[in-house]
Design a protein around this motif. Structure first.
Motif, PDB file in Angstrom:
ATOM      1  N   GLN A   8       0.891  -1.230   0.073  1.00  0.00           N
ATOM      2  CA  GLN A   8       0.058   0.015  -0.083  1.00  0.00           C
ATOM      3  C   GLN A   8       0.799   1.002   0.095  1.00  0.00           C
ATOM      4  O   GLN A   8       0.603   2.193  -0.664  1.00  0.00           O
ATOM      5  N   LEU A   9       1.920   1.169   0.603  1.00  0.00           N
ATOM      6  CA  LEU A   9       2.779   2.262   0.766  1.00  0.00           C
ATOM      7  C   LEU A   9       3.569   2.590  -0.646  1.00  0.00           C
ATOM      8  O   LEU A   9       3.640   3.568  -0.968  1.00  0.00           O
ATOM      9  N   ASP A  10       3.966   1.627  -1.171  1.00  0.00           N
ATOM     10  CA  ASP A  10       4.500   1.717  -2.600  1.00  0.00           C
ATOM     11  C   ASP A  10       3.381   2.367  -3.532  1.00  0.00           C
ATOM     12  O   ASP A  10       3.918   3.140  -4.459  1.00  0.00           O
ATOM     13  N   ARG A  11       2.146   1.573  -3.349  1.00  0.00           N
ATOM     14  CA  ARG A  11       1.098   2.315  -4.419  1.00  0.00           C
ATOM     15  C   ARG A  11       0.872   3.783  -4.154  1.00  0.00           C
ATOM     16  O   ARG A  11       0.796   4.488  -5.135  1.00  0.00           O
ATOM     17  N   SER A  12       0.770   4.088  -3.080  1.00  0.00           N
ATOM     18  CA  SER A  12       0.561   5.279  -2.347  1.00  0.00           C
ATOM     19  C   SER A  12       1.747   6.483  -3.025  1.00  0.00           C
ATOM     20  O   SER A  12       1.401   7.623  -3.499  1.00  0.00           O
ATOM     21  N   PHE A  13       3.150   6.065  -2.794  1.00  0.00           N
ATOM     22  CA  PHE A  13       3.904   6.983  -3.051  1.00  0.00           C
ATOM     23  C   PHE A  13       4.325   6.977  -4.332  1.00  0.00           C
ATOM     24  O   PHE A  13       4.602   7.966  -5.104  1.00  0.00           O
ATOM     25  N   ALA A  14       3.793   5.970  -5.274  1.00  0.00           N
ATOM     26  CA  ALA A  14       4.064   5.890  -6.621  1.00  0.00           C
ATOM     27  C   ALA A  14       2.916   6.797  -7.277  1.00  0.00           C
ATOM     28  O   ALA A  14       3.171   7.812  -8.197  1.00  0.00           O
ATOM     29  N   ALA A  15       1.595   6.711  -6.741  1.00  0.00           N
ATOM     30  CA  ALA A  15       0.407   7.717  -7.045  1.00  0.00           C
ATOM     31  C   ALA A  15       0.775   9.207  -6.829  1.00  0.00           C
ATOM     32  O   ALA A  15       0.659   9.967  -7.765  1.00  0.00           O
ATOM     33  N   ALA A  19       3.033  15.169 -10.003  1.00  0.00           N
ATOM     34  CA  ALA A  19       2.308  16.403  -9.927  1.00  0.00           C
ATOM     35  C   ALA A  19       0.776  16.316 -10.369  1.00  0.00           C
ATOM     36  O   ALA A  19      -0.066  16.969  -9.634  1.00  0.00           O
ATOM     37  N   THR A  20       0.770  15.728 -11.380  1.00  0.00           N
ATOM     38  CA  THR A  20      -0.685  15.837 -12.026  1.00  0.00           C
ATOM     39  C   THR A  20      -1.582  14.927 -11.114  1.00  0.00           C
ATOM     40  O   THR A  20      -2.907  15.638 -10.909  1.00  0.00           O
ATOM     41  N   ARG A  21      -1.130  13.626 -10.615  1.00  0.00           N
ATOM     42  CA  ARG A  21      -1.858  13.025  -9.660  1.00  0.00           C
ATOM     43  C   ARG A  21      -2.377  13.739  -8.471  1.00  0.00           C
ATOM     44  O   ARG A  21      -3.254  13.770  -7.821  1.00  0.00           O
ATOM     45  N   ARG A  22      -0.977  14.670  -8.133  1.00  0.00           N
ATOM     46  CA  ARG A  22      -1.344  15.416  -6.684  1.00  0.00           C
ATOM     47  C   ARG A  22      -2.698  16.436  -6.898  1.00  0.00           C
ATOM     48  O   ARG A  22      -3.273  16.695  -6.264  1.00  0.00           O
ATOM     49  N   GLY A  23      -2.487  16.992  -8.040  1.00  0.00           N
ATOM     50  CA  GLY A  23      -3.383  17.987  -8.513  1.00  0.00           C
ATOM     51  C   GLY A  23      -4.676  17.455  -8.821  1.00  0.00           C
ATOM     52  O   GLY A  23      -5.829  18.123  -8.379  1.00  0.00           O
ATOM     53  N   ALA A  39      -9.530  16.042 -17.448  1.00  0.00           N
ATOM     54  CA  ALA A  39      -8.676  15.890 -18.544  1.00  0.00           C
ATOM     55  C   ALA A  39      -8.492  17.393 -19.029  1.00  0.00           C
ATOM     56  O   ALA A  39      -7.470  18.087 -19.509  1.00  0.00           O
ATOM     57  N   GLU A  40      -9.652  18.096 -19.284  1.00  0.00           N
ATOM     58  CA  GLU A  40      -9.851  19.574 -19.727  1.00  0.00           C
ATOM     59  C   GLU A  40      -9.050  20.468 -18.555  1.00  0.00           C
ATOM     60  O   GLU A  40      -8.288  21.313 -19.045  1.00  0.00           O
ATOM     61  N   ASN A  41      -9.274  20.142 -17.323  1.00  0.00           N
ATOM     62  CA  ASN A  41      -8.782  21.011 -16.424  1.00  0.00           C
ATOM     63  C   ASN A  41      -7.076  21.253 -16.388  1.00  0.00           C
ATOM     64  O   ASN A  41      -6.575  22.051 -16.304  1.00  0.00           O
ATOM     65  N   PHE A  42      -6.586  19.669 -16.765  1.00  0.00           N
ATOM     66  CA  PHE A  42      -4.986  19.427 -16.719  1.00  0.00           C
ATOM     67  C   PHE A  42      -4.542  19.694 -18.067  1.00  0.00           C
ATOM     68  O   PHE A  42      -3.423  19.330 -18.253  1.00  0.00           O
ATOM     69  N   HIS A  43      -5.324  19.998 -19.035  1.00  0.00           N
ATOM     70  CA  HIS A  43      -4.979  20.032 -20.464  1.00  0.00           C
ATOM     71  C   HIS A  43      -4.326  18.896 -21.099  1.00  0.00           C
ATOM     72  O   HIS A  43      -3.236  18.652 -21.505  1.00  0.00           O
ATOM     73  N   MET A  44      -4.991  17.787 -20.688  1.00  0.00           N
ATOM     74  CA  MET A  44      -4.438  16.402 -21.169  1.00  0.00           C
ATOM     75  C   MET A  44      -5.266  15.782 -21.989  1.00  0.00           C
ATOM     76  O   MET A  44      -6.486  16.227 -22.322  1.00  0.00           O
ATOM     77  N   HIS A  52      -3.661   8.366 -15.281  1.00  0.00           N
ATOM     78  CA  HIS A  52      -3.471   8.850 -13.947  1.00  0.00           C
ATOM     79  C   HIS A  52      -4.460   8.413 -12.945  1.00  0.00           C
ATOM     80  O   HIS A  52      -4.182   8.278 -11.843  1.00  0.00           O
ATOM     81  N   VAL A  53      -5.614   8.379 -13.454  1.00  0.00           N
ATOM     82  CA  VAL A  53      -6.937   8.153 -12.468  1.00  0.00           C
ATOM     83  C   VAL A  53      -6.776   6.767 -12.212  1.00  0.00           C
ATOM     84  O   VAL A  53      -6.823   6.235 -10.933  1.00  0.00           O
ATOM     85  N   GLY A  54      -6.160   5.876 -13.140  1.00  0.00           N
ATOM     86  CA  GLY A  54      -6.048   4.315 -12.786  1.00  0.00           C
ATOM     87  C   GLY A  54      -5.043   3.957 -11.797  1.00  0.00           C
ATOM     88  O   GLY A  54      -5.044   3.305 -10.926  1.00  0.00           O
ATOM     89  N   VAL A  55      -3.861   4.842 -11.675  1.00  0.00           N
ATOM     90  CA  VAL A  55      -2.669   4.909 -10.912  1.00  0.00           C
ATOM     91  C   VAL A  55      -3.483   5.040  -9.546  1.00  0.00           C
ATOM     92  O   VAL A  55      -3.244   4.442  -8.404  1.00  0.00           O
TER      93      VAL A  55
END
Length: 119
Positions: A8-15, A19-23, A39-44, A52-55
């Motif tokens: 769980q720690l590995d997954r959390s730190f990877a996520a 910066a996009t995922r933190r955003g 996607a629109e808000n992050f221009h992706m 990103h959402v999957g991670v």
């Protein structure tokens, strides 16, 4: 149990390493949003945001629900408790080490002052 926490720690730190995922987490902390809105808000691209959402979902930080053609994201149940506890244990360790170092430095200063020639 330990293996589960480590995973769980590995997954959390990877996520959290991106910066996009933190955003995304910050935005979802304010309100639920669709993947399209994110996607629109992050221009992706939609594909990029889905990754990103999957991670974040794998880490338990985000959940998604599909209603019709819209997949809505919201903060997950995992609130980083294990991650915070892990970080806190190391903060306490380093605080104790710095306090011990401060004591050594104070002792050296006292000895230096006592050994200095008096004028």
């Amino acid at each position: 149990m330990v293996h589960h926490i480590t995973t769980q720690l590995d997954r959390s730190f990877a996520a959290l390493s991106d910066a996009t995922r933190r955003g995304v987490l910050e935005q979802l902390g304010r309100a639920d949003a669709s993947i399209t809105e994110l996607a629109e808000n992050f221009h992706m691209t939609l594909t990029g945001m889905k990754k990103h959402v999957g991670v974040l979902e794998q880490a338990g930080l985000v959940t998604t629900e599909k209603v019709g053609r819209v997949r809505t994201c919201r903060l997950g149940r995992h609130r980083l408790e294990d991650t915070v506890m892990w970080i806190e244990s190391y903060r306490q360790l380093w605080d104790a080490r710095f306090e011990a170092l401060d004591e050594v430095l104070e002792d050296l200063k006292r000895k230096e002052k006592a050994d200095a020639p008096h004028e």
